[in-house]
Enzyme design. Structure first.
Site, PDB file in Angstrom:
ATOM      1  N   ARG A  33       2.831 -10.401  19.587  1.00  0.00           N
ATOM      2  CA  ARG A  33       3.797 -10.013  18.553  1.00  0.00           C
ATOM      3  C   ARG A  33       4.262  -8.582  18.761  1.00  0.00           C
ATOM      4  O   ARG A  33       3.520  -7.750  19.263  1.00  0.00           O
ATOM      5  CB  ARG A  33       3.131 -10.121  17.177  1.00  0.00           C
ATOM      6  CG  ARG A  33       2.846 -11.545  16.745  1.00  0.00           C
ATOM      7  CD  ARG A  33       1.838 -11.567  15.635  1.00  0.00           C
ATOM      8  NE  ARG A  33       2.276 -10.748  14.522  1.00  0.00           N
ATOM      9  CZ  ARG A  33       2.294 -11.125  13.257  1.00  0.00           C
ATOM     10  NH1 ARG A  33       1.860 -12.329  12.928  1.00  0.00           N
ATOM     11  NH2 ARG A  33       2.700 -10.319  12.311  1.00  0.00           N
TER      12      ARG A  33
ATOM     13  N   GLU B 236      -8.623   0.686   2.860  1.00  0.00           N
ATOM     14  CA  GLU B 236      -9.277  -0.596   3.161  1.00  0.00           C
ATOM     15  C   GLU B 236     -10.765  -0.541   2.846  1.00  0.00           C
ATOM     16  O   GLU B 236     -11.362  -1.539   2.437  1.00  0.00           O
ATOM     17  CB  GLU B 236      -9.066  -0.958   4.635  1.00  0.00           C
ATOM     18  CG  GLU B 236      -7.619  -1.290   4.959  1.00  0.00           C
ATOM     19  CD  GLU B 236      -7.413  -1.608   6.436  1.00  0.00           C
ATOM     20  OE1 GLU B 236      -7.888  -2.661   6.874  1.00  0.00           O
ATOM     21  OE2 GLU B 236      -6.798  -0.783   7.142  1.00  0.00           O
TER      22      GLU B 236
ATOM     23  N   SER C 202       3.572   9.288   2.238  1.00  0.00           N
ATOM     24  CA  SER C 202       4.264   8.050   2.620  1.00  0.00           C
ATOM     25  C   SER C 202       3.846   7.596   4.012  1.00  0.00           C
ATOM     26  O   SER C 202       3.221   8.335   4.767  1.00  0.00           O
ATOM     27  CB  SER C 202       5.768   8.272   2.569  1.00  0.00           C
ATOM     28  OG  SER C 202       6.122   9.447   3.249  1.00  0.00           O
TER      29      SER C 202
ATOM     30  N   PHE D 207       0.394   3.617  12.855  1.00  0.00           N
ATOM     31  CA  PHE D 207      -0.994   3.266  12.523  1.00  0.00           C
ATOM     32  C   PHE D 207      -1.870   4.493  12.358  1.00  0.00           C
ATOM     33  O   PHE D 207      -1.579   5.554  12.909  1.00  0.00           O
ATOM     34  CB  PHE D 207      -1.591   2.308  13.553  1.00  0.00           C
ATOM     35  CG  PHE D 207      -1.529   2.751  14.991  1.00  0.00           C
ATOM     36  CD1 PHE D 207      -2.326   3.791  15.450  1.00  0.00           C
ATOM     37  CD2 PHE D 207      -0.697   2.110  15.893  1.00  0.00           C
ATOM     38  CE1 PHE D 207      -2.293   4.179  16.783  1.00  0.00           C
ATOM     39  CE2 PHE D 207      -0.643   2.499  17.233  1.00  0.00           C
ATOM     40  CZ  PHE D 207      -1.452   3.538  17.668  1.00  0.00           C
TER      41      PHE D 207
ATOM     42  N   ARG E 242      -8.422   4.476   4.908  1.00  0.00           N
ATOM     43  CA  ARG E 242      -9.422   4.748   3.872  1.00  0.00           C
ATOM     44  C   ARG E 242      -9.297   3.756   2.719  1.00  0.00           C
ATOM     45  O   ARG E 242     -10.291   3.320   2.137  1.00  0.00           O
ATOM     46  CB  ARG E 242      -9.261   6.183   3.364  1.00  0.00           C
ATOM     47  CG  ARG E 242     -10.476   6.674   2.600  1.00  0.00           C
ATOM     48  CD  ARG E 242     -10.416   8.169   2.349  1.00  0.00           C
ATOM     49  NE  ARG E 242     -11.419   8.543   1.379  1.00  0.00           N
ATOM     50  CZ  ARG E 242     -12.679   8.818   1.685  1.00  0.00           C
ATOM     51  NH1 ARG E 242     -13.084   8.765   2.928  1.00  0.00           N
ATOM     52  NH2 ARG E 242     -13.545   9.147   0.737  1.00  0.00           N
TER      53      ARG E 242
ATOM     54  N   SER F 130       0.824  -1.212   0.000  1.00  0.00           N
ATOM     55  CA  SER F 130       0.000   0.000   0.000  1.00  0.00           C
ATOM     56  C   SER F 130       0.859   1.264   0.000  1.00  0.00           C
ATOM     57  O   SER F 130       0.356   2.347  -0.293  1.00  0.00           O
ATOM     58  CB  SER F 130      -0.931   0.007   1.212  1.00  0.00           C
ATOM     59  OG  SER F 130      -0.164   0.008   2.402  1.00  0.00           O
ATOM     60  N   HIS F 131       2.131   1.141   0.337  1.00  0.00           N
ATOM     61  CA  HIS F 131       3.028   2.302   0.274  1.00  0.00           C
ATOM     62  C   HIS F 131       4.206   2.058  -0.669  1.00  0.00           C
ATOM     63  O   HIS F 131       5.246   2.686  -0.546  1.00  0.00           O
ATOM     64  CB  HIS F 131       3.512   2.692   1.675  1.00  0.00           C
ATOM     65  CG  HIS F 131       2.441   3.363   2.476  1.00  0.00           C
ATOM     66  ND1 HIS F 131       1.561   2.662   3.250  1.00  0.00           N
ATOM     67  CD2 HIS F 131       2.075   4.663   2.591  1.00  0.00           C
ATOM     68  CE1 HIS F 131       0.704   3.501   3.818  1.00  0.00           C
ATOM     69  NE2 HIS F 131       0.995   4.716   3.437  1.00  0.00           N
TER      70      HIS F 131
END
Lengths: 345, 345
Positions: free
Chosen positions: A305, A189, A123, A180, A187, A47-48
């Site tokens: 995690r 998603e 970015s 995050f 947006r 996505s980036h």
């Protein structure tokens, strides 16, 4: 079997940089943009990655970002605030110019801030967080976006997806990094759900009348919701205050007014706070870096995690095996290189 | 009709301070504790009001906080970090000692940090945030707690409820202030459900085996969950790193090891970051305080609320009409004044 091409990170960088140069960006803009986009591909953060090239070029073509901007540093001696004016260009070369001065200032004073003004930003924040942790410093990074998120209890877009990112340096490995959106979802998603004809999970969005919706079309016409209810809404508001208003740059509603669309990269500022664990811990028992490892081990040891681990695994692979692109992605890169700004509408 | 007593804020302060003096606290400890506890009652924030006196006294009696501590300031000239060592006393007098120096440093350098070490902390963070905004500065405050929260994906208590608080000064009114636990709920809320025999909402907690539970007993034996899933978990971890490890003080699991219980006030450190909007906005268009009001108006204008408003309304009432306590509360104050440390187990 689909045809793919594997490029080394350096080769991909050269290709992406060439696209930006061809489109009329100057060297500092093209180099910094290529670095951050290739970092996205390298970390399998699609996505980036190269997907972002078109949006950057569209923003150039629309005249909303200066392709030939040369950022200016105001090192502001005697202050803990270092400022870089991006001069209407992209945030990335401004950040690259400012970060060594920020690091030196944070080492000297213990805590320091880098303000980037008048920049276009598209970015992720993790490359910037990692540039701070690479200096052995802890970093907090935040910026506004466009008004697409309703404050909790409200019914209209006002806040941005306002990313919040943090990093802690780990001397013998990849840093602790999170980055995050302060909305429940990005947006993009919601857009992906729309394209796939899928309903959204509950709690992501409201429609134009302010009612909860799981319909992506209605959500895009309405507003997204902050993560974590009123707490996320408060953090999103804090980001408007600190990384918009306090630094004398646009807030998310002002960005949307200025651009008139969410299809171009937003124009605003950015705030980076760097802290020296050595300076803070001086004179106190224990080595902060060793103690942090104990905390990380306890987190991982109970099956939880650490954030960004998937990226770091992908990075390791890319660094030895290169980055693999699909035939469609390679064609897109060729087309962008061939046609420059004519390739985008 | 239940009998109640209404006291002026000053009268309540005098009474609470007398209790702490009687229990053996020195003047700086007793005064600072009384101020923060009376502020809780004044703002109808009962969970941080006179209810907290007993816990503070229990912690004194258990020998886990020094009743006669005199905090020491290390003004650390030439640095943006101001340090106060609480010398094993409560955080509040250490904060009061440090905040004028923090404010002066933040005004001079633009951003500065106050570190409090070796303190016992039981109060809300909003009184401290408001002390920063009273200086015309924006403030970020955070500290660890005891290990009672499992990181997302984990199954055991490790993080604290780690409060995160922020304030922005509003020249003509009460500041913008939020102060919240980075767990879904405060531990006290789970305790209240237990006492009332009520089930918890889903998503608040896991049992000792790491399975989701709505049973308060099982939750207290298990772990609470962070707010906002992995995002809140990441913020809670950041607070352990910055306001525990970086400042050379205890993390939440270390606090629990040290105390061996969650019934005493926790011993750790605290991090306060202050920023001068004037210094950050210097040379940029627009007045940051006026622009912030536009943002707040837009939030309130769409029916959303600013945080802390209920407190500010209660404060206004208390300042003119005083604070009303029940007969049981008055008896409790009398008993604490009469018996001192003998009143607590």
């Amino acid at each position: 079997m689909t045809q793919t091409t594997t490029l080394s990170i350096a080769a991909l960088h050269e290709r992406v940089e060439a696209i930006f140069l061809k489109a009329g960006l100057n060297g500092v803009q093209a180099g910094a943009l290529a670095r951050v986009i290739v970092a996205g591909e390298r970390d399998a953060c699609k996505s980036h990655g190269i997907y972002r090239i078109e949006g950057a070029l569209r923003t150039v073509k629309a005249g909303k970002v200066k392709a030939d901007a040369v950022p200016e540093l105001d090192s502001n001696e005697g202050s803990a605030i270092v400022k870089v004016n991006a001069k209407g260009g992209f945030a990335n070369p401004a950040f690259e110019l400012g970060v060594p001065v920020l690091a030196e200032r944070a080492r000297k004073l213990g805590i320091a801030a880098l303000v980037i003004n008048d920049c276009t930003h598209f970015s992720a924040l993790w490359p910037e967080v990692e540039a701070v942790t690479n200096e052995g410093l802890a970093g907090l990074v935040m910026c506004p976006s466009y008004a697409t998120v309703a404050p909790t209890g409200g019914n209209k877009p006002l806040l941005g997806t306002n990313p919040f990112a943090f990093g802690w340096p780990r001397p013998n490995g990849s840093p602790y990094v999170f980055d995050f959106a302060t909305s429940v979802a990005a947006r993009g998603e919601i857009e992906l759900h729309r394209r796939a004809g899928k309903q959204l999970p509950e709690g992501w969005a409201i429609d134009a009348e302010g009612n909860p919706t799981t319909d992506p079309e209605a959500a895009l016409a309405g507003a997204m919701l902050p993560f974590g209810g009123h707490k996320g809404s408060a953090i999103g508001t804090m980001i408007e205050l600190l990384a918009g208003i306090m630094i004398g740059d646009l807030t998310s509603p002002e960005v949307l007014d200025y651009l008139g669309t969410t299809t171009l990269a937003p124009f605003h500022g950015e705030l980076i706070i760097a802290m020296s664990p050595e300076a803070f811990a001086k004179g106190r028992p224990g080595d902060p870096f060793a103690r942090a490892e104990t905390l990380f081990e306890a987190i991982v040891g109970q099956g939880a995690r650490l954030p960004s681990q998937r990226r770091f695994v992908a990075r390791k692979t890319s660094e030895t095996a290169g980055v693999t692109l699909t035939a469609a992605e390679m064609e897109q890169l060729d087309r962008l290189l061939d046609k420059g700004l004519d390739a985008v509408s």
